[in-house]
Scaffold this motif. Sequence first.
Motif, PDB file in Angstrom:
ATOM      1  N   THR B  57     -26.319   3.600 -45.277  1.00  0.00           N
ATOM      2  CA  THR B  57     -24.895   3.327 -45.436  1.00  0.00           C
ATOM      3  C   THR B  57     -24.549   3.604 -46.894  1.00  0.00           C
ATOM      4  OG1 THR B  57     -25.099   1.049 -46.174  1.00  0.00           O
ATOM      5  CG2 THR B  57     -25.193   1.443 -43.792  1.00  0.00           C
ATOM      6  N   ARG B  58     -23.268   3.451 -47.237  1.00  0.00           N
ATOM      7  CA  ARG B  58     -22.921   3.653 -48.650  1.00  0.00           C
ATOM      8  C   ARG B  58     -23.588   2.618 -49.544  1.00  0.00           C
ATOM      9  NH1 ARG B  58     -17.331   0.687 -50.153  1.00  0.00           N
ATOM     10  NH2 ARG B  58     -17.121  -0.639 -48.328  1.00  0.00           N
ATOM     11  N   PHE B  59     -24.087   1.521 -48.930  1.00  0.00           N
ATOM     12  CA  PHE B  59     -24.699   0.462 -49.729  1.00  0.00           C
ATOM     13  C   PHE B  59     -26.192   0.675 -49.955  1.00  0.00           C
ATOM     14  CE2 PHE B  59     -20.897  -1.511 -47.912  1.00  0.00           C
ATOM     15  CZ  PHE B  59     -20.310  -1.984 -49.067  1.00  0.00           C
ATOM     16  N   GLY B  60     -26.752   1.627 -49.267  1.00  0.00           N
ATOM     17  CA  GLY B  60     -28.174   1.849 -49.482  1.00  0.00           C
ATOM     18  C   GLY B  60     -28.843   2.480 -48.280  1.00  0.00           C
ATOM     19  N   PHE B  62     -32.843   2.560 -46.597  1.00  0.00           N
ATOM     20  CA  PHE B  62     -34.183   1.997 -46.686  1.00  0.00           C
ATOM     21  C   PHE B  62     -35.136   2.857 -45.860  1.00  0.00           C
ATOM     22  CE2 PHE B  62     -31.109  -1.435 -47.222  1.00  0.00           C
ATOM     23  CZ  PHE B  62     -31.564  -2.075 -48.364  1.00  0.00           C
TER      24      PHE B  62
END
Lengths: 424, 424, 424, 424
Positions: B57-60, B62
């Motif tokens: 996502t734009r947040f990261g 993994f």
Amino acid sequence: MQLEKHQIQDLNQDALPSHQRKFNYISGEVKNAEEVVKKLEAFNIAIPSWALGTGGTRFGRFSGGGEPRSLEEKIEDVGLIHALNRSSNSISLHIPWDIPDNAASVKALAAQLGLHFDAVNSNTFQDQKDQALSYKFGSLHHVDKSVRQQAVEHNIQVINYGVELGSKALSVWLADGSNFPGQLNFRNAFQNTLESLQEIYTALPDDWKVWVEYKPYEPNFYSTTIGDWGQSYLLASKLGDKASTLVDLGHHLPNTNIEQIVSLLLMEGKLAGFHFNDSKYGDDDLTVGSINPYQLFLIFNELVEGMDARGLDHATGIGWMIDASHNVKDPIEDLLQSVEAIKIAYAQALLVDYKVLKDAQLNNDVVKAQDILQSAYRTDVRPLLAEARLRAGGVIDPVSAFRKLNVRGELIKERGLKTVATGL
Amino acid sequence: MQLEKHQIQDLNQDALPSHQRKFNYISGEVKNAEEVVKKLEAFNIAIPSWALGTGGTRFGRFSGGGEPRSLEEKIEDVGLIHALNRSSNSISLHIPWDIPDNAASVKALAAQLGLHFDAVNSNTFQDQKDQALSYKFGSLHHVDKSVRQQAVEHNIQVINYGVELGSKALSVWLADGSNFPGQLNFRNAFQNTLESLQEIYTALPDDWKVWVEYKPYEPNFYSTTIGDWGQSYLLASKLGDKASTLVDLGHHLPNTNIEQIVSLLLMEGKLAGFHFNDSKYGDDDLTVGSINPYQLFLIFNELVEGMDARGLDHATGIGWMIDASHNVKDPIEDLLQSVEAIKIAYAQALLVDYKVLKDAQLNNDVVKAQDILQSAYRTDVRPLLAEARLRAGGVIDPVSAFRKLNVRGELIKERGLKTVATGL
Amino acid sequence: MQLEKHQIQDLNQDALPSHQRKFNYISGEVKNAEEVVKKLEAFNIAIPSWALGTGGTRFGRFSGGGEPRSLEEKIEDVGLIHALNRSSNSISLHIPWDIPDNAASVKALAAQLGLHFDAVNSNTFQDQKDQALSYKFGSLHHVDKSVRQQAVEHNIQVINYGVELGSKALSVWLADGSNFPGQLNFRNAFQNTLESLQEIYTALPDDWKVWVEYKPYEPNFYSTTIGDWGQSYLLASKLGDKASTLVDLGHHLPNTNIEQIVSLLLMEGKLAGFHFNDSKYGDDDLTVGSINPYQLFLIFNELVEGMDARGLDHATGIGWMIDASHNVKDPIEDLLQSVEAIKIAYAQALLVDYKVLKDAQLNNDVVKAQDILQSAYRTDVRPLLAEARLRAGGVIDPVSAFRKLNVRGELIKERGLKTVATGL
Amino acid sequence: MQLEKHQIQDLNQDALPSHQRKFNYISGEVKNAEEVVKKLEAFNIAIPSWALGTGGTRFGRFSGGGEPRSLEEKIEDVGLIHALNRSSNSISLHIPWDIPDNAASVKALAAQLGLHFDAVNSNTFQDQKDQALSYKFGSLHHVDKSVRQQAVEHNIQVINYGVELGSKALSVWLADGSNFPGQLNFRNAFQNTLESLQEIYTALPDDWKVWVEYKPYEPNFYSTTIGDWGQSYLLASKLGDKASTLVDLGHHLPNTNIEQIVSLLLMEGKLAGFHFNDSKYGDDDLTVGSINPYQLFLIFNELVEGMDARGLDHATGIGWMIDASHNVKDPIEDLLQSVEAIKIAYAQALLVDYKVLKDAQLNNDVVKAQDILQSAYRTDVRPLLAEARLRAGGVIDPVSAFRKLNVRGELIKERGLKTVATGL
């Protein structure tokens, strides 16, 4: 009209061989089949008195034939449902639509059909003929103390009716809200609601509960004074232990994760119970399980795990009720489908192996966690429900039985083609 | 890494008795079991090249271990999936993430694994290093003709890559849109898009199609130039017979009735195919069937009935592709779960008795119509899928096989723990 | 009741100095003040006959006093509105709620008040007493040819009423849809609707139009047969040039970009016009501009730019109508507020400098593009509206005039406190 | 780069006559103009350090030129904003994106620009290089105690950084949630979160607060552990007086009535403050006021009335911060537009006559209540803002000044064209 034992036995006779084959198979596949059947036998869902007529929308109402004309006939209808599915042993009354003029005889009629009275529901969202003050601008939240007082007194009267009938809970749904920005001072509306509820709370008998429902919109379209679970929870917390939050599945904004709310309310000891229905858009009041049956299963998944964690009895630990209308179906058939959908979801949840699930969760094994839930959900549990019904004296296939016995035809003969039940 | 026949046979050996019991039962319960198994055998879903790494996502993001580092390794991964489930015999490439430097060898590798190349996908929503002009303000809809031209040429280049690989369709998803009122003139943006598509259309080989995807929002959050099925349909109509509309299940506003759109596009001969995934909020790109499996069934219900009505072959009549990323699952396991969910929905739809359903519809017997659909849906069809896999040389239980064979472990050994596949 | 010229003049006398100050200021600030005032003078919005009583919801209806008891009294109410705001010079009738028994006298009454008749609206979403066949399962899409025929004939009858009154368009909103998956075959429903509309289309006089409304849900809660603009557009395209799409602002899924739809329909020559209202959740039918006035402005921004591009006259190029009910307001006051909000949005759009905007768009200067729109929107245009009213013989402040003149009090005196207008 | 006083004075010189005319007019129209100007002068909104670069989406990020390359350059940018608008006198840091290696010099730099440090923000939603344990499956809610511990320690470290800089609050936004049903036990996730927060709470200095943000979805797409205001409120209540709820305008489900939530949190003494932005679909992080400015006004309407009722100072009573990214605008221009929009809404709310409004509410005069709000909202308050800026030493028109002074050009000269600021 009442169904005779032999009618039910005759119907089951034909369906038995097929049922046995299915039940044997599933019993072999599922570890805890016997336990599930027993729990299903014990599990009942209350029928609301207003669901026995054809519901409508603001655009119209298309009644069917043979709708119940009185409280007695509504009880009779619930009796028919219960005779078929053995899972609907109570009725939830709505005052003033169903005022029991003679509580003793009403109670006796119900008892004779194996029924008792679930939560009673007040109505302060409509004006009744000869009502002194109008609820046009709300009831328990009203700016005018005398309107609030009138609404409080109505609720206390509903409690009194309930006491006579053996109910143990008052269910309060408020339409109170606003249609336009500026119309309300939100804080005052909330405080007025709290004070009104406190007066009602004080009037509760010792062994009673009050269930506070929430709903984001409709019939008010800008704000609702008890609009979400957080607002209901806040009120219930301030009221005390007898107050808790009632979840109506249709009363949420788009995409709400309802099962998470259910889990947290259970955790906080504030989950009163459910008004079951299904919906695609808003408070559509469709047949339970007709739109998103997996969501219903996920809710029961939280319920089974969460109630077990708190040591609550599944059948009686919280309140189970249907709240669906149905413009285009026979109301009794609709209720039979709704009850079936609820029990299917419950049975599927009972198949979840919570030990293995917990293990997957602790390992963040998301693939497996999904698989455990979906495996339970994908299992065809209908034979377990049929077996539970059979053992309890009901029919293997309720809707089909309703049709074969021509129940609606008989009701139309008795009651006429152009009857209209009280309700929405 | 490649799976050997004997590995698969060994795994199936243990699972066979249980499978046989289940399959025998369902074969006895369901009229057309054999036909369903045959259709399932013929049914394949394309795997997108970008789904073999861990999406973010734009947040990261993994990443997991052993992600494919090259196009060849992506093909290898699809080969593994197909070896297990025998239902994923093609791969859909995304240019420029997966430029086939040597088409012949890439094709040979795929063929050796039983794979071919599905639609090719262009990308004009990101800037690539050394790209002359930026797509910050869109591509085919851009106010600047030279940016449009660059994007058109990229699409033509993608077609050329596809031709070399034997693809037969170009799939166009445009991020083009606007973030703020006033930013765009909607008409000009639409007309520019049409003109650009017309240029691309002209470059299509005779036996090719262009599939025009729609999406209401993200990555633009005020408007998207091809925002809904109506806008895509309008473009596809103006373009001509080779153009049609691609449905990505996550590309809809809350509560959209997707199955109705599917039915109407099929009716109009403009349904290109699907990007399958599931979602609760927006374009969540979750595993197919993980959130609302009944909706997926309802879509297949329209597809089976609608394709039969038009005489389309289920397996090849339209395009079937997964488009899901998966932050928290092993990508291959996720794809195995997605394919399984799609085939379950397809099998359930094949159980619907359309003659009886039509009859119920003509009589407005809504209770029965619902019952017919839910009866098919409630049936546990998983043994039919397992049987189809078994006959086709796959494994009875793909995810479990993937784990028992320690496929990911092997891939990590080969590729390393800190690889990152191209993609989102 | 009718308002006399001198009543209006007296009221304006007091308000004039303050108005002059404001108007002088804005005239100095805004380049095209005079042009805006002229365009505002020419701009009228039709009043629907059903909006003159208090609307309700399925949960209840709280009537106010002095509601019109007949078509004549409804016309009288529109006359009052028009006398105050000089912006509501037509009325849109709803059949069978407002059957004009004597067209000539009804027309004369209207003409005397400066009114004419806008589009006529058919109603096949409710059953009328003595109606042969029920619309419980739909009308133009019904599986039963004879029900469709009855609905077609009703529409033709509505056209006939309209012809007598001088209307030039038939507005068709269909509730047709389904509540449960399986209930409908979507294709058949669509084809039936098309055929029925074709029959109605054939009956249209040469200078008439048919406007096809769409709505995603309510009163059906699973599917609506004309559910979105794409479906309406498809029908209108197949019908021919006289058919186009009517946009009701409340008939969209959450978060829909309505202004983009408006722009594209205009581009395709298929925008019939509007039913104006506002909403927060669904088809809430709230006062126009009460919830999201910026969206209304953005729609008018597309309209002004798009109509100018096509050379359409703002006042007559498409249809303008209010469709709002209002549970908690005086209906006439509500309509006055709605008309004001529409004209404010229109005036603001007239302030947008489209040349500068286009330039900003061509340079992707998003900050400036936003600023141009918001600058127009932030401008207080109310004095321009007041000036236009003043020049046209209306009052400076309509709601305040309505109250000062005690119009509702007079109407209650004439009509009584417990009248209920026909409508929802 | 820093702006000199004379540069600002020169710019204002030209704009002054026009401003004076506008300000004089509005001062005559509005009773409390002087009071509003004074309150506007006192009102500041914090700038988040991550908003000074160009934000992106999962599909890409299109950087602009001259983005700040260090914490110092970010502070410099906020200094530029503040020099222009005199309304942004603090900066909110995000750790680890902006670790202050030398707190003393960072503080001195800020002080020199008239800035101080607002709340500090922790980040446990991304993995940092060399981080021991991954947040792939969450942080404060993680099933593994050691991951929770790592996240707790990070938060404590953030507090320590904040203490050095003079911050007084820790702002906690958790991405913790799940993507798939079954992944989480909701109760355990909630309890783990509570315990982790309790540890952080214990580490708070006496004069510090902890602000608990909520968000329904993204980056997790099935559940978020602190998903709505109710869940945040529950945690904040259990934590104690130093804990309260932070409202980010984009963190709500479609159609949520945010202003009601704001009002109730204020009532309960649990409103920490705001992350301002605007959105049409989800957490779109668009410029404040660009999509629905009326909603922003309605929120400020609740704030002004509610803060006055509690005796809270508008400027310092709760936390004000922007949280918007902006793919397609110059970040500084975007922030200038955001601050302007917030202050416009605040000024409009200050124009509401709460005495008259209360009176209308007590009389259920809905028409008037709407009119009071809209009258304030329709007033063009921009000259009041300009006057406040002028008096405080800022410019009359910030965006225009930014362009005339070629600030971005200078920054690009200093920093280069291809810089990328840390952040999303």
